[in-house]
Design a protein around this motif. Structure first.
Motif, short mmCIF file in Angstrom:
data_model
loop_
_atom_site.label_atom_id
_atom_site.label_comp_id
_atom_site.label_asym_id
_atom_site.label_seq_id
_atom_site.Cartn_x
_atom_site.Cartn_y
_atom_site.Cartn_z
N LYS A 174 -6.64 -0.52 -5.00
CA LYS A 174 -6.68 -1.78 -4.19
C LYS A 174 -8.14 -2.61 -4.48
N ARG A 211 -16.33 -4.67 -4.42
CA ARG A 211 -17.76 -4.41 -4.43
C ARG A 211 -17.79 -3.72 -6.06
N SER A 215 0.92 -1.36 -0.09
CA SER A 215 -0.01 0.17 -0.09
C SER A 215 0.90 1.26 -0.11
N GLN A 275 -3.55 6.23 0.86
CA GLN A 275 -4.48 5.87 1.29
C GLN A 275 -5.45 7.12 1.74
N SER A 283 -11.70 -3.62 -3.98
CA SER A 283 -12.37 -3.63 -2.94
C SER A 283 -13.57 -4.69 -2.92
N LEU A 342 -11.62 6.95 0.85
CA LEU A 342 -12.15 5.98 -0.47
C LEU A 342 -11.35 4.95 -1.05
N PHE A 343 -10.22 5.31 -1.09
CA PHE A 343 -9.47 4.47 -1.87
C PHE A 343 -8.10 4.26 -1.21
N THR A 344 -7.49 2.95 -1.83
CA THR A 344 -6.26 2.42 -1.26
C THR A 344 -5.43 2.45 -2.64
N SER A 394 -13.01 -3.15 -10.31
CA SER A 394 -14.35 -3.19 -10.22
C SER A 394 -15.21 -3.36 -11.35
#
Length: 182
Positions: A42, A46, A14, A17, A44, A20-22, A122
């Motif tokens: 990264k 979803r 990572s 960050q 998610s 909402l996002f990494t 996603s």
């Protein structure tokens, strides 16, 4: 056509960050021995849905919504994330009710798309939504969305409309038009 083997992932870190996002950094070794570092959001886990709602009167229903990325109001189709435990169809109907005040008795999946596969994993399932009925659910938008009716007969003109610029909405429209010609 040759089949390439995916690169070997040597390391994942990572590197940034936000709420909402990494952002991850991936060290990769390709099958020819070349090593490179890639960055991605990264995963998610979803996914999302987008619907092309069509009324019995022959209108497309769009929403005008503020987009922080372009810093302006954009015209597009209703969309949203799939909540844990929801099917794509359940999420599609919920989002329709939240964003335009209609549910759909008929949801036809068109295609599952990825926005930028080099950076995001996603997926979004695109639907045509028909046989609409009135039902409103409270959404999570910070302000009421403007619902815009656009005649289906003039759908191709929408592609060149200045405020209709989101690639996923354009893709959904073109796939919906192809589906409706069948």
């Amino acid at each position: 056509m040759t089949t390439l083997s995916p690169p070997t992932i040597l390391a994942i870190r990572s590197v940034a960050q936000s709420k909402l996002f990494t952002i991850e950094s991936l060290d990769l070794r390709f099958s020819n021995g070349v090593e490179r570092t890639y960055e991605r959001m990264k995963p998610s886990g979803r996914h999302a849905v987008m619907m092309v709602p069509i009324t019995e009167q022959g209108d497309l229903l769009l929403v005008r919504e503020y987009a922080a990325g372009t810093e302006r109001y954009e015209l597009g189709f209703p969309k949203g994330l799939i909540d844990p435990g929801e099917s794509d169809e359940e999420a599609a109907n919920r989002e329709l009710k939240e964003e335009i005040g209609f549910g759909a008795r008929k949801l036809t999946p068109l295609k599952r798309v990825v926005l930028a596969p080099s950076y995001f994993s996603s997926q979004m399932t695109l639907f045509v939504a028909q046989d609409l009925y009135s039902e409103k659910l409270e959404g999570d938008e910070p302000e009421p969305l403007e619902v815009v009716r656009w005649p289906l007969a003039q759908a191709e003109e929408l592609v060149t409309h200045l405020d209709f610029s989101e690639a996923r909405s354009i893709t959904a429209l073109l796939l919906a038009l192809k589906h409706l010609k069948k």
